[in-house]
Enzyme design. Structure first.
Site, short mmCIF file in Angstrom:
data_model
loop_
_atom_site.label_atom_id
_atom_site.label_comp_id
_atom_site.label_asym_id
_atom_site.label_seq_id
_atom_site.Cartn_x
_atom_site.Cartn_y
_atom_site.Cartn_z
N LYS A 170 10.45 -1.34 7.56
CA LYS A 170 9.25 -1.18 6.72
C LYS A 170 9.10 0.28 6.28
CE LYS A 170 5.17 -1.87 4.87
NZ LYS A 170 4.87 -2.64 3.68
N LYS A 238 -0.25 7.19 4.89
CA LYS A 238 -0.01 6.89 6.32
C LYS A 238 1.45 6.47 6.54
CE LYS A 238 -0.59 2.70 7.33
NZ LYS A 238 -0.27 1.39 7.79
P1 NAD Z 1 -7.66 -3.36 5.74
O1 NAD Z 1 -8.22 -2.05 6.10
O2 NAD Z 1 -8.13 -4.06 4.51
O3 NAD Z 1 -7.88 -4.42 6.96
C1 NAD Z 1 -7.80 -4.09 8.30
C2 NAD Z 1 -8.91 -4.86 9.04
O4 NAD Z 1 -8.81 -4.54 10.43
C3 NAD Z 1 -10.33 -4.45 8.59
O5 NAD Z 1 -11.03 -5.63 8.24
C4 NAD Z 1 -10.92 -3.76 9.81
O6 NAD Z 1 -12.31 -4.01 9.96
C5 NAD Z 1 -10.13 -4.39 10.93
N1 NAD Z 1 -10.08 -3.56 12.14
C6 NAD Z 1 -9.76 -2.24 12.23
N2 NAD Z 1 -9.81 -1.85 13.50
C7 NAD Z 1 -10.17 -2.92 14.23
C8 NAD Z 1 -10.38 -3.15 15.61
N3 NAD Z 1 -10.26 -2.15 16.49
N4 NAD Z 1 -10.75 -4.38 16.00
C9 NAD Z 1 -10.90 -5.40 15.11
N5 NAD Z 1 -10.71 -5.24 13.79
C10 NAD Z 1 -10.35 -4.03 13.36
O7 NAD Z 1 -6.08 -3.17 5.70
P2 NAD Z 1 -4.99 -4.12 4.98
O8 NAD Z 1 -4.81 -3.69 3.57
O9 NAD Z 1 -5.29 -5.54 5.30
O10 NAD Z 1 -3.67 -3.65 5.75
C11 NAD Z 1 -3.37 -4.05 7.07
C12 NAD Z 1 -1.98 -3.54 7.42
O11 NAD Z 1 -1.02 -4.13 6.53
C13 NAD Z 1 -1.83 -2.02 7.29
O12 NAD Z 1 -1.02 -1.55 8.34
C14 NAD Z 1 -1.15 -1.85 5.94
O13 NAD Z 1 -0.38 -0.67 5.88
C15 NAD Z 1 -0.29 -3.11 5.89
N6 NAD Z 1 0.03 -3.56 4.53
C16 NAD Z 1 -0.94 -3.58 3.56
C17 NAD Z 1 -0.60 -4.02 2.28
C18 NAD Z 1 -1.64 -4.04 1.17
O14 NAD Z 1 -1.26 -4.24 0.01
N7 NAD Z 1 -2.93 -3.85 1.45
C19 NAD Z 1 0.70 -4.44 1.98
C20 NAD Z 1 1.65 -4.45 2.99
C21 NAD Z 1 1.30 -4.00 4.26
#
Ligand code: NAD
Length: 296
Positions: A170, A238
């Site tokens: 990744k 990040k």
């Molecule tokens: P996001 O911030 O939208 O969602 C993360 C969720 O986790 C939030 O709802 C937050 O409230 C929750 N959270 C955080 N800490 C917590 C805890 N201690 N306990 C319970 N819940 C908690 O992020 P996202 O865009 O969904 O991304 C998630 C992961 O996927 C990241 O690592 C990101 O790099 C990866 N990713 C994102 C994308 C994208 O397009 N958004 C694409 C590929 C990979």
């Protein structure tokens, strides 16, 4: 299967919904409660704590923002490692540091759990469509056990090696995507400066050796200066930090990786953190003293 899903954000919520649609029982937990309510309105169950979510689950999936969040949810008191019953399959689909992932694998194994790192590519639309690319690190047994779940959220699902290797792949993915966006942005500003009509120019470029997924999927929104996310600059910043650290650990020479890491950081520092990563175009435009994209 009964699946605990922790982290119901941009990616996690639609992924959990796809598991529900496939007939699994999904019990969700998220730091902010309204996300849990959204899952419940789609037919899922809600939990008030990690312990409650994990109780009785055969599979635990986490989809959290960053390494400290994953560490807290998994390794803190009353976290997943402490709360899950032996033999539970734990799949972390967040993008985090490979070295921390290797450590989590070891801790999960000593707790009698099966662990798989399974970060994804494909963005929010891929999560909604269930068409993510999933890069898996862990044992063949853990991978085989996870497949029925992963097939409901993704279409390209590959075991790339042992613990942490999904995260390493990744990190390489994020280097390639950021570097490609930056080069496409530079090409666009170059073409625009020479008053070349962009749409046909990019179309012919995309048909040759320079063709790439950024030109295919993002050229239109970039031409239109449409920079709402998508994938946020904050998250890509990040991920490039993860890449740089992992590259330095192995003494890998990566001058373009260093440059694009700095460019993403600069875009974030100058207020672009919540824009789509294709806003690198705005920065190239501004630093070229132009205003087609940066003037809006
Ligand atoms: P996001 O911030 O939208 O969602 C993360 C969720 O986790 C939030 O709802 C937050 O409230 C929750 N959270 C955080 N800490 C917590 C805890 N201690 N306990 C319970 N819940 C908690 O992020 P996202 O865009 O969904 O991304 C998630 C992961 O996927 C990241 O690592 C990101 O790099 C990866 N990713 C994102 C994308 C994208 O397009 N958004 C694409 C590929 C990979």
């Amino acid at each position: 299967m009964r699946v605990a899903f922790i982290g119901l954000g941009v990616m996690g919520l639609p992924m959990a919904r796809n598991l529900l649609r496939a007939g699994h029982t999904v019990i969700g937990f998220n730091r902010s409660r309204e996300k849990i309510e959204s899952l419940k309105s789609s037919g899922g169950l809600g939990a008030g704590s990690i312990r409650e979510a994990v109780d009785g689950a055969e599979v635990v999936v986490t989809m959290l923002p960053d390494t400290p969040d994953v560490l807290a949810v998994h390794a803190d008191d009353h976290g997943v490692l402490q709360s899950a019953a032996p033999k539970t399959l734990v799949i972390d689909m967040s993008t985090i540091r490979p070295d921390v992932t290797v450590d989590l694998h070891a801790r999960a194994t000593s707790a009698g759990l099966a662990f798989l790192d399974a970060p994804v590519s494909g963005g929010e639309q891929g999560a909604i469509d269930g068409s993510l690319s999933i890069m898996c690190g862990g044992s063949q047994e853990a991978f085989d056990a996870a497949l029925p779940i992963l097939e409901k959220v993704g279409t390209t699902i590959v075991r790339v090696g042992g613990p942490g290797s999904g995260q390493t792949v990744k990190a390489a993915n994020q280097l390639l995507v950021a570097g490609t966006i930056q080069l496409v942005a530079e090409a666009m500003v170059f073409l625009d400066a020479h008053e070349v009509d962009l749409a046909p120019a990019l179309a012919v470029l995309n048909g040759g050796l320079a063709g790439n997924a950024i030109l295919t999927r993002k050229a239109k929104s970039m031409m239109d200066a449409e920079f709402s996310p998508g994938f946020r600059v904050d998250l890509h910043h990040k991920d490039l930090g993860i890449y740089r650290e992992a590259a330095r650990d192995q003494g890998v020479f990566s001058p373009l990786g260093a440059a694009v890491t700095e460019l993403m950081a600069a875009l974030r520092r100058t207020g672009g953190g919540s824009l789509d990563h294709s806003a690198l175009l705005r920065q190239v435009d501004a630093l070229s003293g132009r205003s087609r994209w940066s003037g809006r």
